[in-house]
Design a protein around this motif. Structure first.
Motif, PDB file in Angstrom:
ATOM      1  N   ASP A 528     -14.354 -31.929 -30.205  1.00  0.00           N
ATOM      2  CA  ASP A 528     -14.570 -32.417 -28.835  1.00  0.00           C
ATOM      3  C   ASP A 528     -14.668 -33.944 -28.840  1.00  0.00           C
ATOM      4  O   ASP A 528     -15.721 -34.516 -28.583  1.00  0.00           O
ATOM      5  CB  ASP A 528     -15.868 -31.793 -28.292  1.00  0.00           C
ATOM      6  CG  ASP A 528     -16.123 -32.092 -26.822  1.00  0.00           C
ATOM      7  OD1 ASP A 528     -15.214 -32.611 -26.143  1.00  0.00           O
ATOM      8  OD2 ASP A 528     -17.252 -31.815 -26.361  1.00  0.00           O
ATOM      9  N   PRO A 529     -13.575 -34.637 -29.141  1.00  0.00           N
ATOM     10  CA  PRO A 529     -13.637 -36.097 -29.296  1.00  0.00           C
ATOM     11  C   PRO A 529     -14.069 -36.824 -28.030  1.00  0.00           C
ATOM     12  O   PRO A 529     -14.626 -37.931 -28.121  1.00  0.00           O
ATOM     13  CB  PRO A 529     -12.213 -36.480 -29.704  1.00  0.00           C
ATOM     14  CG  PRO A 529     -11.357 -35.318 -29.294  1.00  0.00           C
ATOM     15  CD  PRO A 529     -12.223 -34.117 -29.416  1.00  0.00           C
ATOM     16  N   ASN A 530     -13.862 -36.235 -26.866  1.00  0.00           N
ATOM     17  CA  ASN A 530     -14.311 -36.871 -25.624  1.00  0.00           C
ATOM     18  C   ASN A 530     -15.748 -36.503 -25.262  1.00  0.00           C
ATOM     19  O   ASN A 530     -16.295 -37.042 -24.291  1.00  0.00           O
ATOM     20  CB  ASN A 530     -13.379 -36.489 -24.466  1.00  0.00           C
ATOM     21  CG  ASN A 530     -12.013 -37.126 -24.585  1.00  0.00           C
ATOM     22  OD1 ASN A 530     -11.894 -38.294 -24.966  1.00  0.00           O
ATOM     23  ND2 ASN A 530     -10.963 -36.372 -24.297  1.00  0.00           N
ATOM     24  N   GLY A 531     -16.352 -35.590 -26.002  1.00  0.00           N
ATOM     25  CA  GLY A 531     -17.749 -35.240 -25.787  1.00  0.00           C
ATOM     26  C   GLY A 531     -18.030 -34.633 -24.428  1.00  0.00           C
ATOM     27  O   GLY A 531     -19.066 -34.907 -23.825  1.00  0.00           O
ATOM     28  N   ILE A 532     -17.127 -33.760 -23.969  1.00  0.00           N
ATOM     29  CA  ILE A 532     -17.284 -33.263 -22.592  1.00  0.00           C
ATOM     30  C   ILE A 532     -17.952 -31.891 -22.492  1.00  0.00           C
ATOM     31  O   ILE A 532     -18.396 -31.510 -21.418  1.00  0.00           O
ATOM     32  CB  ILE A 532     -15.916 -33.239 -21.846  1.00  0.00           C
ATOM     33  CG1 ILE A 532     -14.848 -32.509 -22.646  1.00  0.00           C
ATOM     34  CG2 ILE A 532     -15.454 -34.653 -21.543  1.00  0.00           C
ATOM     35  CD1 ILE A 532     -14.711 -31.072 -22.281  1.00  0.00           C
ATOM     36  N   LEU A 533     -18.056 -31.151 -23.607  1.00  0.00           N
ATOM     37  CA  LEU A 533     -18.609 -29.803 -23.537  1.00  0.00           C
ATOM     38  C   LEU A 533     -20.086 -29.798 -23.943  1.00  0.00           C
ATOM     39  O   LEU A 533     -20.434 -30.038 -25.101  1.00  0.00           O
ATOM     40  CB  LEU A 533     -17.818 -28.847 -24.429  1.00  0.00           C
ATOM     41  CG  LEU A 533     -18.311 -27.401 -24.446  1.00  0.00           C
ATOM     42  CD1 LEU A 533     -18.332 -26.805 -23.040  1.00  0.00           C
ATOM     43  CD2 LEU A 533     -17.466 -26.540 -25.374  1.00  0.00           C
ATOM     44  N   ALA A 534     -20.957 -29.575 -22.962  1.00  0.00           N
ATOM     45  CA  ALA A 534     -22.397 -29.402 -23.183  1.00  0.00           C
ATOM     46  C   ALA A 534     -22.991 -30.469 -24.090  1.00  0.00           C
ATOM     47  O   ALA A 534     -23.658 -30.154 -25.073  1.00  0.00           O
ATOM     48  CB  ALA A 534     -22.686 -28.011 -23.738  1.00  0.00           C
ATOM     49  N   PRO A 535     -22.781 -31.752 -23.785  1.00  0.00           N
ATOM     50  CA  PRO A 535     -23.364 -32.784 -24.648  1.00  0.00           C
ATOM     51  C   PRO A 535     -24.879 -32.661 -24.729  1.00  0.00           C
ATOM     52  O   PRO A 535     -25.548 -32.411 -23.722  1.00  0.00           O
ATOM     53  CB  PRO A 535     -22.943 -34.093 -23.962  1.00  0.00           C
ATOM     54  CG  PRO A 535     -22.607 -33.720 -22.550  1.00  0.00           C
ATOM     55  CD  PRO A 535     -22.090 -32.332 -22.624  1.00  0.00           C
ATOM     56  N   GLY A 536     -25.406 -32.801 -25.932  1.00  0.00           N
ATOM     57  CA  GLY A 536     -26.848 -32.752 -26.144  1.00  0.00           C
ATOM     58  C   GLY A 536     -27.418 -31.374 -26.356  1.00  0.00           C
ATOM     59  O   GLY A 536     -28.623 -31.247 -26.636  1.00  0.00           O
ATOM     60  N   LYS A 537     -26.603 -30.333 -26.241  1.00  0.00           N
ATOM     61  CA  LYS A 537     -27.149 -28.980 -26.415  1.00  0.00           C
ATOM     62  C   LYS A 537     -27.737 -28.841 -27.814  1.00  0.00           C
ATOM     63  O   LYS A 537     -27.086 -29.134 -28.813  1.00  0.00           O
ATOM     64  CB  LYS A 537     -26.071 -27.926 -26.175  1.00  0.00           C
ATOM     65  CG  LYS A 537     -26.600 -26.489 -26.315  1.00  0.00           C
ATOM     66  CD  LYS A 537     -25.541 -25.468 -25.956  1.00  0.00           C
ATOM     67  CE  LYS A 537     -26.016 -24.033 -26.207  1.00  0.00           C
ATOM     68  NZ  LYS A 537     -27.179 -23.664 -25.387  1.00  0.00           N
ATOM     69  N   ASN A 538     -28.981 -28.408 -27.855  1.00  0.00           N
ATOM     70  CA  ASN A 538     -29.708 -28.222 -29.108  1.00  0.00           C
ATOM     71  C   ASN A 538     -29.677 -29.462 -30.004  1.00  0.00           C
ATOM     72  O   ASN A 538     -29.685 -29.368 -31.229  1.00  0.00           O
ATOM     73  CB  ASN A 538     -29.201 -26.980 -29.852  1.00  0.00           C
ATOM     74  CG  ASN A 538     -29.654 -25.708 -29.157  1.00  0.00           C
ATOM     75  OD1 ASN A 538     -30.763 -25.629 -28.632  1.00  0.00           O
ATOM     76  ND2 ASN A 538     -28.795 -24.704 -29.133  1.00  0.00           N
ATOM     77  N   GLY A 539     -29.671 -30.629 -29.347  1.00  0.00           N
ATOM     78  CA  GLY A 539     -29.793 -31.891 -30.070  1.00  0.00           C
ATOM     79  C   GLY A 539     -28.507 -32.421 -30.650  1.00  0.00           C
ATOM     80  O   GLY A 539     -28.522 -33.463 -31.325  1.00  0.00           O
ATOM     81  N   VAL A 540     -27.376 -31.744 -30.416  1.00  0.00           N
ATOM     82  CA  VAL A 540     -26.096 -32.200 -30.956  1.00  0.00           C
ATOM     83  C   VAL A 540     -25.415 -33.081 -29.918  1.00  0.00           C
ATOM     84  O   VAL A 540     -24.913 -32.591 -28.895  1.00  0.00           O
ATOM     85  CB  VAL A 540     -25.192 -31.011 -31.343  1.00  0.00           C
ATOM     86  CG1 VAL A 540     -23.863 -31.515 -31.890  1.00  0.00           C
ATOM     87  CG2 VAL A 540     -25.893 -30.125 -32.368  1.00  0.00           C
ATOM     88  N   TRP A 541     -25.427 -34.382 -30.186  1.00  0.00           N
ATOM     89  CA  TRP A 541     -24.833 -35.354 -29.266  1.00  0.00           C
ATOM     90  C   TRP A 541     -23.483 -35.812 -29.792  1.00  0.00           C
ATOM     91  O   TRP A 541     -23.349 -36.126 -30.972  1.00  0.00           O
ATOM     92  CB  TRP A 541     -25.752 -36.563 -29.094  1.00  0.00           C
ATOM     93  CG  TRP A 541     -26.989 -36.235 -28.333  1.00  0.00           C
ATOM     94  CD1 TRP A 541     -28.219 -35.928 -28.854  1.00  0.00           C
ATOM     95  CD2 TRP A 541     -27.121 -36.137 -26.914  1.00  0.00           C
ATOM     96  NE1 TRP A 541     -29.115 -35.650 -27.854  1.00  0.00           N
ATOM     97  CE2 TRP A 541     -28.475 -35.776 -26.647  1.00  0.00           C
ATOM     98  CE3 TRP A 541     -26.250 -36.329 -25.849  1.00  0.00           C
ATOM     99  CZ2 TRP A 541     -28.951 -35.606 -25.352  1.00  0.00           C
ATOM    100  CZ3 TRP A 541     -26.727 -36.149 -24.558  1.00  0.00           C
ATOM    101  CH2 TRP A 541     -28.053 -35.795 -24.316  1.00  0.00           C
ATOM    102  N   PRO A 542     -22.471 -35.880 -28.923  1.00  0.00           N
ATOM    103  CA  PRO A 542     -21.177 -36.405 -29.365  1.00  0.00           C
ATOM    104  C   PRO A 542     -21.241 -37.916 -29.552  1.00  0.00           C
ATOM    105  O   PRO A 542     -22.144 -38.595 -29.043  1.00  0.00           O
ATOM    106  CB  PRO A 542     -20.236 -36.034 -28.206  1.00  0.00           C
ATOM    107  CG  PRO A 542     -21.124 -35.915 -27.009  1.00  0.00           C
ATOM    108  CD  PRO A 542     -22.459 -35.442 -27.511  1.00  0.00           C
TER     109      PRO A 542
END
Length: 573
Positions: A528-542
């Motif tokens: 997800d190079p654009n970071g568009i799917l559920a950013p920050g879910k469970n602490g995983v930030w793009p």
């Protein structure tokens, strides 16, 4: 139409263009723009909100979507992901919106577009009686799956495993690694085969689903699946299913689930224990019986107030008392209801000779605890506590009765704290002592249970508060933040959490300078190079977000005014 909260870094004009493109895919009736708090009217589990957390611990308008879009099929999910990449708009998929206690359908990044996967994509695609499995879409609830089996006359032949409430999505609960109470209680363990839309819109089937069925034709999402897709989890090569649970790596559009063949007999039971100090002996007894499969199901030890709160509210038991109940008041409730300080619920599965043999071992083991009382469920016979309800739950019949414990206080809401521990009496006692002390200090009653799995113990702590009082919401959040750190200091981590706590809990899994999070971030940025799917879910930030600005920790300023205005690159170590 301008939303209450725009997606981060998205202008009004860009948002309007995105909404127009989404409507072109799913139709006007399947896109709703969230323009103000007047839309935050739903707070009922049976008719859940789609744009905000019905049980907020922060301001109700913080974790809120800018719009909610409901795709009608897999092709539309793929198209929405491509549009979201084009406009750089973050999206937050959910199945039904009933993930109450953990944030419901609300997005971690305020202003994300909610993708309502359950409104239209709610079909039971297949039930295979011979091989005891089903294939589902995200909108299939435990109740609707059970109703489908009833409609086909299969409810006595194939049993489902259900959590406490029957209205949640089977897929949603499974990919969040939720649990139920039959021998099939570990839901993720019982799934077999996923279909996933990746952040770029590509469609993947895992396991045997990656092998085309001979003669299958048509668009990929409509092709008949491989006949072994729901029979063998792994297929060939790397096993990918696990990375799509509790993650932001893809949207699950189909999933297979194993069903439990009728075991040939069933008997629910409960055992009550008089003293709070009985907990270590209860846990040690369960460990020995569970690990040898004498106790066959994911059984539960419930505190007195968890049962009492289903049977009445606090005012009905202790009129005028608003502080945490003391020992004398708990003794009075215990006597009134004929319960113990702890109530263990379990079930026996199999033909009568097998059940009798198992019951003999269970009864003999628990009889070593002074004061233990044994109750077998029989239709029409009064039983203490909630054995009538649990008898259905452990049999795979969905219920909604457990909703009642949320009404322990006026305008009740609940906030979960869910650490994992080893199945040891000493561990249960320490966890309970820490939890009890902190809850009482914060002004909350102690409502907890312990769910015993194959080798581990889920300790579910239910912080019940008045959602209309900001001060109570703040205390609920503060006490759980404290418990997270205290339990981490003892080596206990949570298995699932609320939006507000994802960053804090992720940071406790810190072995080798947070090597696991670095791996998770690497996978995220690749898929997800654009970071568009559920950013920050469970602490995983793009990498497209400066996570130091977006992370929520104790002491973080959390209002709509404090939302970072623009995502920015996050340095990767």
């Amino acid at each position: 139409m301008t939303p209450l909260t725009l997606p981060p870094g998205i202008s009004k004009d860009t948002f309007a263009a995105y909404v127009a493109a989404a409507r072109g895919v799913v139709g006007n009736d399947n896109v709703e723009v969230i323009t103000g708090p007047d839309q935050f009217t739903k707070d009922d589990y049976m008719d859940p909100a789609k744009e905000h957390d019905m049980y907020p611990v922060l301001d109700k308008d913080y974790f809120v979507s800018s719009a909610v879009v409901a795709p009608r099929n897999v092709a539309e999910v793929q198209a929405l992901m491509r549009i979201s990449n084009e406009f750089k708009v973050p999206v937050w998929p959910f199945s039904i919106g009933r993930n109450i206690g953990y944030g419901g359908p609300a997005p971690r990044v305020p202003g994300s577009v909610g993708i309502d996967m359950g409104r239209h994509m709610n079909r039971v695609l297949e039930v295979n009686e011979a091989d005891a499995y089903c294939l589902l879409e995200p909108g299939v609830t435990f109740q609707s799956l059970y109703d489908h089996l009833v409609s086909k006359g299969l409810e006595d032949k194939l049993w489902i495993d259900v959590p406490d409430l029957g209205g949640g999505s089977v897929i949603g609960n499974t990919i969040e690694r939720g649990v139920g109470y039959s021998p099939y209680g570990d839901h993720f363990m019982m799934h077999c085969g996923m279909e996933i839309v990746l952040p770029n819109g590509e469609l993947v089937r895992t396991g045997m689903g990656a092998l085309p069925e001979p003669g299958a034709t048509g668009a990929p999402d409509q092709q008949s699946p491989n006949r072994c897709w729901q029979l063998f989890n792994y297929g060939f090569g790397p096993y990918h299913d696990g990375i799509f649970s509790q993650s932001n790596y893809g949207i699950v559009t189909k999933m297979g689930m194993w069903l439990m063949p009728n075991p040939g007999g069933y008997q629910a039971y409960s055992i009550t224990f008089e003293r709070e100090d009985d907990l270590p002996a209860i846990v040690e007894t369960i460990r020995q019986l569970r690990i040898t499969m004498v106790i066959q199901n994911a059984a539960t030890i419930r505190s007195l107030l968890m049962d009492a709160a289903v049977l009445g509210d606090k005012e009905s038991f202790c009129p005028g008392v608003t502080r945490p109940l003391n020992d004398d008041e708990l003794d009075g409730i215990q006597t009134k209801l004929g319960l113990g300080r702890w109530i263990f619920y379990g079930a026996l599965y199999g033909p009568e000779p097998i059940r009798n043999a198992l019951w003999g071992a269970i009864h003999g083991s628990f009889s070593q605890i002074p004061g233990a009382k044994f109750h077998l469920h029989e239709d029409g016979k009064p039983t203490p506590g909630v054995l009538d309800i649990r008898a259905k739950t452990m049999r795979g019949i969905p219920t909604y009765d457990e909703l009642k414990w949320v009404d322990w206080v006026p305008n009740g809401a609940h906030f979960f704290f869910s650490p994992i521990a080893e199945v040891r009496g000493e561990a249960a006692t320490r966890q309970f002592q820490i939890t009890k002390r902190r809850l009482v200090e914060a002004g909350f009653d102690v409502i907890v249970d312990f769910i015993i799995g194959m080798r581990e113990m889920h300790h579910i702590v239910c912080v019940v508060y008045d959602r209309t009082k900001p001060e109570e919401r703040a205390r609920a959040l503060a006490v759980v933040r404290t418990l997270i750190d205290e339990c981490a200091a003892n080596g206990w981590g949570e298995y699932r959490t609320h939006l507000a706590l994802m960053d804090q809990i992720a940071s406790t899994y810190s072995f080798n300078d947070h090597a696991l999070m670095k791996l998770s971030e690497s996978i995220k940025d690749t898929l997800d190079p654009n970071g568009i799917l559920a950013p920050g879910k469970n602490g995983v930030w793009p990498a497209t977000y400066d996570k130091e600005k977006w992370r929520l920790q104790a002491g973080s300023q959390v209002t709509r005014q404090s939302i970072p205005k623009h995502p920015g690159p996050s340095p990767r170590l």
